[in-house]
Design a protein around this motif. Structure first.
Motif, PDB file in Angstrom:
ATOM      1  N   ASP A 506     122.724  25.156  95.472  1.00 25.98           N
ATOM      2  CA  ASP A 506     122.815  23.939  96.285  1.00 25.98           C
ATOM      3  C   ASP A 506     124.206  23.746  96.865  1.00 25.98           C
ATOM      4  O   ASP A 506     124.363  23.277  98.000  1.00 25.98           O
ATOM      5  N   ALA A 507     125.252  24.109  96.101  1.00 23.33           N
ATOM      6  CA  ALA A 507     126.626  23.966  96.608  1.00 23.33           C
ATOM      7  C   ALA A 507     126.852  24.857  97.821  1.00 23.33           C
ATOM      8  O   ALA A 507     127.518  24.461  98.787  1.00 23.33           O
ATOM      9  N   PHE A 512     127.499  24.964 103.668  1.00 20.79           N
ATOM     10  CA  PHE A 512     127.039  25.484 104.959  1.00 20.79           C
ATOM     11  C   PHE A 512     126.808  24.342 105.952  1.00 20.79           C
ATOM     12  O   PHE A 512     126.910  24.534 107.166  1.00 20.79           O
ATOM     13  N   GLY A 513     126.503  23.160 105.435  1.00 25.39           N
ATOM     14  CA  GLY A 513     126.328  21.993 106.301  1.00 25.39           C
ATOM     15  C   GLY A 513     125.008  21.277 106.141  1.00 25.39           C
ATOM     16  O   GLY A 513     124.789  20.238 106.776  1.00 25.39           O
ATOM     17  N   LEU A 514     124.105  21.800 105.303  1.00 23.02           N
ATOM     18  CA  LEU A 514     122.842  21.108 105.085  1.00 23.02           C
ATOM     19  C   LEU A 514     123.088  19.837 104.274  1.00 23.02           C
ATOM     20  O   LEU A 514     123.966  19.814 103.402  1.00 23.02           O
ATOM     21  N   ILE A 605     119.317  32.204 103.848  1.00 19.53           N
ATOM     22  CA  ILE A 605     119.205  32.004 105.299  1.00 19.53           C
ATOM     23  C   ILE A 605     118.544  33.177 106.016  1.00 19.53           C
ATOM     24  O   ILE A 605     117.669  32.980 106.874  1.00 19.53           O
ATOM     25  N   TYR A 606     118.894  34.407 105.691  1.00 21.78           N
ATOM     26  CA  TYR A 606     118.393  35.546 106.458  1.00 21.78           C
ATOM     27  C   TYR A 606     116.871  35.708 106.362  1.00 21.78           C
ATOM     28  O   TYR A 606     116.224  36.024 107.385  1.00 21.78           O
ATOM     29  N   PRO A 638     122.516  21.811 110.136  1.00 17.64           N
ATOM     30  CA  PRO A 638     123.734  21.275 110.767  1.00 17.64           C
ATOM     31  C   PRO A 638     123.799  21.608 112.258  1.00 17.64           C
ATOM     32  O   PRO A 638     123.690  22.781 112.632  1.00 17.64           O
ATOM     33  N   VAL A 639     123.961  20.590 113.071  1.00 15.24           N
ATOM     34  CA  VAL A 639     123.900  20.788 114.516  1.00 15.24           C
ATOM     35  C   VAL A 639     125.010  21.709 114.993  1.00 15.24           C
ATOM     36  O   VAL A 639     124.845  22.440 115.972  1.00 15.24           O
TER      37      VAL A 639
END
Length: 698
Positions: A506-507, A512-514, A605-606, A638-639
């Motif tokens: 989670d960290a 990452f920005g979520l 992510i990938y 994250p935008v």
């Protein structure tokens, strides 16, 4: 002279009118026309004052962002503003609609500003990853004070005419923009008011210059929610120059900052998001001339959290709603929750004090599915099981009027199967809202096999009416967003088996920005939801299911992947969870190891990107940009990272393919093998951006 900017003299007042629909954007032609006409009016001895106004529905709503990344065309906006400031005659901006970005910067260069009562004023450049580039960071704080100025510029949110008047941004609220500005100009001339140049007026900077902490506190408050985002911090720094940097030097620094950010990956991501949203709402594949069906009343079936939020969204837009439940207790509870939510919003000042009563009056609570009969659009929001959905749609089909659009809010289920129980499958589609539905901006509009074009257009039109961003997708398990989310969830389970812990995963995601990590989000939603779904499909996730089987269902039981103190939502790492993970892995014969943050990020992510490529292969989503919009507005991506498919291009598709192949081999997970589309794009040195452009043009 310019075709898009005209000059007319009324009495002794020159009125310069910009007419460049739809929003009078500051294209090179508009800038040139303003400059030419300002100089002509200033040179005319018969003219005593100059008004700058706009035709159509708005004042200048900003720069022409299609010019970004292209060679600059003269004149620059700063040159136009300097010409206005240099006029010997008063120049008055006549504002209606929205004065945004470069439009407000131009108005700030005028000596005076007037606006109609419903006008909005703002500098939203930060939302494109930029700072205002034509003096906005220097003139606005001189108009409204640096503390309020930094709040406006960092948030990018517009303010009303009444707020603008209160803070000194405008000089007067008028009835009509041009006529009101002409009347105001006559007063200025008659009273021989001195011309006010904001560049020379430091009166509102005195207090902050004497006590810098006043500004520092305001800037800290404005930027506190912008972790890892460049533009808000750059905006705050630029405003600080009003306190210690000569005006012309600050303008140069502002321009340098603007040009640096234009080439920054974060701004490119935010501009991509801006254009992707506008493309996503365009429905592909509709016959020419198709029109949406008229909708005057909506029926929502289910008054739970989701149904209530959907009903609130329609009532917020002034659309009457019939809210339907099976029992009085459920209906009463649902209506009470809506009332409580609106009253809380009013207490915070988000809506007027009388709005909760007005909005509740639009909602008619009823018992029984026969009450769908008057609705033009019916949205089902009941329990997420196919048997219940079919039962409800059979009843809706029996009672709904002919031509009504019938929508299911299902998050995962096969809408073709739901439509098949009705006698009108052409009227059935999905409208997948996101929780809380009265807040979240996204609506996945799911086109089933037999959905009629006008039914589809009705759904997207209604989503727009209630200020949602509709993205049309196809039928598959989980559609786009939840299908990719399931892949991420599966990888989270795999990471725990490999050796990571929930708080470590989670960290990485929050850095990452979520807004929330995978496991904390699961605890918030309730772990039993996914557990029950897996049971329905005959799936087992060893660690996730073991956690649920131990009675840890998330925040509702004060323990899930984390533990929670009474009355608190703050996740606390729990040694009991680590013990449970270790025991499960030992039972499965797995050896855990130390996992690095980069591996966590790649494995989180990938595979999502890979699934996005598979979704594109199957034409479930029309464009890569549509996937990005879904994740930006439905899942808190994250935008400043533009969406998963845009982010893939930033990383490089070749790199992503190589890492997926590595993990597929090393973890013995064939599902991680790159899709044919992803592999082809990487091999060709292409990108999702190129694919997006091709599919948009097509």
């Amino acid at each position: 002279m310019s075709e898009v900017v005209k000059l007319a003299v009324t009495g002794h007042c020159a009125v310069i009118t910009i007419d460049a629909p739809p929003v009078n954007a500051l294209s090179a032609a508009v800038r040139r026309g303003i400059l030419e006409n300002v100089m002509a009016a200033n040179a005319d001895s018969a003219v005593q004052a100059i008004v700058i106004a706009c035709a159509g529905r708005t004042f200048i709503a900003g720069a022409d962002i299609t010019e970004f990344g292209k060679p600059p065309q003269p004149p620059a906006l700063n040159e136009v503003i300097e010409a206005i400031e240099g006029c010997a005659k008063p120049v008055i901006a006549a504002i209606h609609g929205t004065a945004l970005g470069g439009g407000l910067e131009l108005a700030l260069g005028c000596h005076f500003r007037v606006a109609v009562a419903d006008a909005k004023h703002g500098l939203p450049e930060v939302k494109l990853g930029l700072v205002p580039g034509a003096g906005g960071t220097q003139r606005l704080p001189r108009a409204v004070g640096p503390e309020f100025g930094v709040k406006m510029i960092v948030s990018g949110e517009p303010i009303s005419a009444s707020e603008a008047l209160e803070h000194g941004l405008i000089d007067e609220i008028v009835e009509g923009p041009a006529d009101g500005a002409i009347a105001f100009a006559k007063k200025v001339v008659a009273e021989q008011r001195p011309l006010r140049l904001l560049r020379n007026d430091d009166s509102k900077l005195v207090a902050a210059r004497a006590d810098r902490s006043l500004f520092t506190a305001a800037a800290a408050a404005a930027t506190k929610k912008n972790r890892g985002v460049n533009a808000p911090l750059a905006c705050a720094e630029a405003v600080s120059w009003t306190l210690d940097t000569p005006f012309d030097d600050a303008l140069k620094k502002e321009r340098e900052t603007f040009l640096r950010l234009v080439n920054d990956d974060q701004s490119k991501a935010q501009r991509h998001a801006f254009f992707a949203e506008r493309e996503a709402v365009k429905v592909r594949g509709l016959p020419k001339g198709v029109k949406p069906r008229p909708v005057e009343r909506v029926a929502i079936v289910g008054a739970g959290t989701m149904g209530g939020g959907i009903a609130m969204s329609f009532a917020n837009a002034g659309i009457p709603v019939t809210l339907i439940e099976t029992g009085e207790a459920q209906l009463t509870r649902g209506l009470a929750m809506m009332q409580k939510s609106w009253e809380a919003t009013a207490a915070r000042g988000g809506i007027a004090p009388d709005e909760p009563a007005k909005r509740m009056a639009l909602i008619d609570g009823k018992i029984g599915l026969d009450n769908v009969r008057d609705a033009d659009l019916v949205i089902e929001a009941v329990f997420e099981t196919m048997a219940i959905k079919k039962e409800v749609f059979t009843a809706i089909d029996a009672h709904a009027k002919l031509g009504a659009v019938l929508a299911t809010n299902t998050s995962y289920l096969d809408i073709n199967e739901i439509a098949a129980v009705t006698e009108r499958p052409q009227d059935v589609l999905g409208m997948h809202f996101f929780s809380p539905a009265n807040v979240m901006k996204l609506c996945e509009v799911v086109r089933a096999e037999r959905t009629a074009p006008d039914a589809l257009l009705t759904a997207t039109t209604m989503a727009n009416r209630i200020r949602k961003t509709p993205v049309v997708v196809g039928v598959c398990h989980g559609f786009v967003g939840n299908r990719m989310l399931a892949v991420r969830g599966l990888q989270g389970e795999a990471l725990l088996k490999s050796g990571a812990l929930p708080d470590q995963v989670d960290a990485v995601l929050t850095r990452f920005g979520l807004p929330m990590g995978l496991f904390a989000m699961g605890d918030l939603a309730g772990l039993d939801i996914g557990w029950r779904s897996r049971q329905d499909r005959g799936l087992r996730w060893d660690i996730a299911d073991a956690i649920c089987e131990s009675g840890r269902l998330g925040q509702k039981t004060s323990k899930g992947y984390y533990r929670y103190e009474p009355g608190s939502r703050a996740p606390i790492p729990d040694p009991e969870v680590e013990k449970l993970i270790d025991e499960t892995c030992k039972r499965l014969g797995l050896t855990r190891r130390a996992i690095g943050d980069q591996e966590i990020l790649e494995r989180m992510i990938y595979p999502m990107i890979n699934e996005g490529a598979r979704i594109l292969e199957e034409n479930i989503a029309a464009r890569p940009g549509d996937i990005d919009v879904i994740w930006l507005y439905g899942y808190g991506w994250p935008v400043h990272r533009g969406g998963p498919m845009f982010y893939a291009d930033l990383v490089g598709l070749k790199t992503i393919v190589e890492r997926l192949e590595f993990y597929a081999r090393s973890l013995n997970e064939p599902a991680l093998k790159p899709t044919a589309l992803l592999a082809r794009l990487a091999r060709e040195g292409s990108s999702f951006a190129s694919l997006n452009a091709a599919r948009t043009a097509g």
